[in-house]
Write a protein that holds these residues in place. Structure first.
Motif, PDB file in Angstrom:
ATOM      1  N   ASP A 114       0.838  -1.207   0.000  1.00 28.64           N
ATOM      2  CA  ASP A 114       0.000   0.000   0.000  1.00 28.64           C
ATOM      3  C   ASP A 114       0.868   1.251   0.000  1.00 28.64           C
ATOM      4  O   ASP A 114       1.849   1.345   0.740  1.00 28.64           O
ATOM      5  N   LEU A 115       0.494   2.217  -0.833  1.00 24.98           N
ATOM      6  CA  LEU A 115       1.158   3.512  -0.857  1.00 24.98           C
ATOM      7  C   LEU A 115       0.119   4.577  -1.200  1.00 24.98           C
ATOM      8  O   LEU A 115      -0.563   4.490  -2.225  1.00 24.98           O
ATOM      9  N   VAL A 116       0.010   5.542  -0.321  1.00 25.61           N
ATOM     10  CA  VAL A 116      -0.816   6.716  -0.567  1.00 25.61           C
ATOM     11  C   VAL A 116       0.082   7.923  -0.355  1.00 25.61           C
ATOM     12  O   VAL A 116       0.705   8.063   0.706  1.00 25.61           O
ATOM     13  N   VAL A 117       0.186   8.759  -1.380  1.00 27.93           N
ATOM     14  CA  VAL A 117       1.039   9.942  -1.325  1.00 27.93           C
ATOM     15  C   VAL A 117       0.147  11.178  -1.325  1.00 27.93           C
ATOM     16  O   VAL A 117      -0.699  11.334  -2.214  1.00 27.93           O
ATOM     17  N   ARG A 118       0.334  12.031  -0.327  1.00 28.86           N
ATOM     18  CA  ARG A 118      -0.385  13.312  -0.293  1.00 28.86           C
ATOM     19  C   ARG A 118       0.397  14.300  -1.148  1.00 28.86           C
ATOM     20  O   ARG A 118       1.532  14.638  -0.834  1.00 28.86           O
ATOM     21  N   VAL A 119      -0.225  14.745  -2.238  1.00 24.64           N
ATOM     22  CA  VAL A 119       0.391  15.718  -3.140  1.00 24.64           C
ATOM     23  C   VAL A 119      -0.272  17.062  -2.854  1.00 24.64           C
ATOM     24  O   VAL A 119      -1.493  17.196  -2.967  1.00 24.64           O
ATOM     25  N   THR A 120       0.545  18.043  -2.467  1.00 19.41           N
ATOM     26  CA  THR A 120       0.038  19.344  -2.014  1.00 19.41           C
ATOM     27  C   THR A 120       0.502  20.466  -2.925  1.00 19.41           C
ATOM     28  O   THR A 120       1.684  20.547  -3.271  1.00 19.41           O
ATOM     29  N   ASN A 121      -0.434  21.343  -3.297  1.00 21.07           N
ATOM     30  CA  ASN A 121      -0.129  22.585  -4.002  1.00 21.07           C
ATOM     31  C   ASN A 121       0.480  23.513  -2.954  1.00 21.07           C
ATOM     32  O   ASN A 121      -0.202  23.911  -2.005  1.00 21.07           O
ATOM     33  N   GLN A 122       1.753  23.848  -3.101  1.00 21.78           N
ATOM     34  CA  GLN A 122       2.430  24.648  -2.077  1.00 21.78           C
ATOM     35  C   GLN A 122       1.977  26.099  -2.048  1.00 21.78           C
ATOM     36  O   GLN A 122       2.230  26.787  -1.065  1.00 21.78           O
ATOM     37  N   GLU A 123       1.283  26.557  -3.068  1.00 21.24           N
ATOM     38  CA  GLU A 123       0.788  27.931  -3.084  1.00 21.24           C
ATOM     39  C   GLU A 123      -0.533  28.070  -2.354  1.00 21.24           C
ATOM     40  O   GLU A 123      -0.767  29.054  -1.665  1.00 21.24           O
ATOM     41  N   THR A 124      -1.423  27.077  -2.498  1.00 23.22           N
ATOM     42  CA  THR A 124      -2.778  27.199  -1.943  1.00 23.22           C
ATOM     43  C   THR A 124      -3.045  26.260  -0.763  1.00 23.22           C
ATOM     44  O   THR A 124      -4.012  26.458  -0.034  1.00 23.22           O
ATOM     45  N   GLY A 125      -2.231  25.239  -0.620  1.00 24.20           N
ATOM     46  CA  GLY A 125      -2.478  24.240   0.421  1.00 24.20           C
ATOM     47  C   GLY A 125      -3.441  23.144   0.000  1.00 24.20           C
ATOM     48  O   GLY A 125      -3.660  22.180   0.739  1.00 24.20           O
ATOM     49  N   ALA A 126      -4.037  23.264  -1.191  1.00 24.55           N
ATOM     50  CA  ALA A 126      -4.930  22.207  -1.677  1.00 24.55           C
ATOM     51  C   ALA A 126      -4.123  20.928  -1.849  1.00 24.55           C
ATOM     52  O   ALA A 126      -2.955  20.968  -2.236  1.00 24.55           O
ATOM     53  N   PHE A 127      -4.750  19.781  -1.540  1.00 23.95           N
ATOM     54  CA  PHE A 127      -4.022  18.523  -1.653  1.00 23.95           C
ATOM     55  C   PHE A 127      -4.935  17.415  -2.154  1.00 23.95           C
ATOM     56  O   PHE A 127      -6.155  17.513  -2.110  1.00 23.95           O
TER      57      PHE A 127
END
Length: 171
Positions: A84-97
């Motif tokens: 299992d692998l879940v990666v949180r990908v975050t927009n560093q400008e807005t914090g949206a992920f």
């Protein structure tokens, strides 16, 4: 999360910055020969994958690897990955992920010229700078191969599956 899918993670940074892999069975239940293959957090500057800077960090990482064959010098030649692998990908400008499920399975051939050939079933997180997909960060899901040239060019050849544009999800 796909508990029955399995995946591989060859080079965590290369996979994330190039292609990110992963998995489906817990490391503790993998049997002999399997070793942990943790993925490191990563950052990618604006314009490299998405129009904005992104950060990736595993929130679930139970990926294991097993070396199936070695080059004459002893370095890995063919490696299987799963877990299992879940990666949180975050927009560093807005914090949206977006929590990207990359719990696929793969066999990765690490070639002596520095290229890699992945045979994949299930979802993998793939970052593309140059390739047959547009620049971006994708979950590629299905049955497919991924060729990563020594220069980093990525070619996805899909037998059956789909791509999800992560940049669009977190824009």
């Amino acid at each position: 999360m796909r508990r029955t899918a399995q995946f591989l993670t060859a080079v965590a940074a290369a996979t994330v910055l190039g292609a990110t892999p992963v998995h489906a069975t817990a490391a503790g239940r993998s049997g002999p020969g399997w070793e942990p293959a943790p993925s490191a957090p990563w950052d990618v500057a604006a314009g490299v994958r998405c129009d904005f800077a992104i950060h990736g960090e595993p929130v679930v990482d139970e990926v294991v690897q097993r070396v199936l064959d070695r080059h004459p010098d002893g370095t890995p030649k063919r490696v299987a990955y799963k877990g299992d692998l879940v990666v949180r990908v975050t927009n560093q400008e807005t914090g949206a992920f977006h929590d990207a499920d990359a719990s696929g399975s793969a066999i990765v051939d690490l070639r002596s010229d520095g290229s890699q050939f992945w045979s994949v079933a299930g979802p993998v997180l793939v970052g593309v700078g140059e390739g047959n997909l547009d620049r971006g960060m994708y979950i590629v899901d299905g049955v497919y191969t991924l060729l990563i040239s020594a220069s980093g060019h990525k070619t996805v050849t899909m037998a059956h599956g789909s791509t999800t544009d992560i940049c669009a999800r977190i824009a």
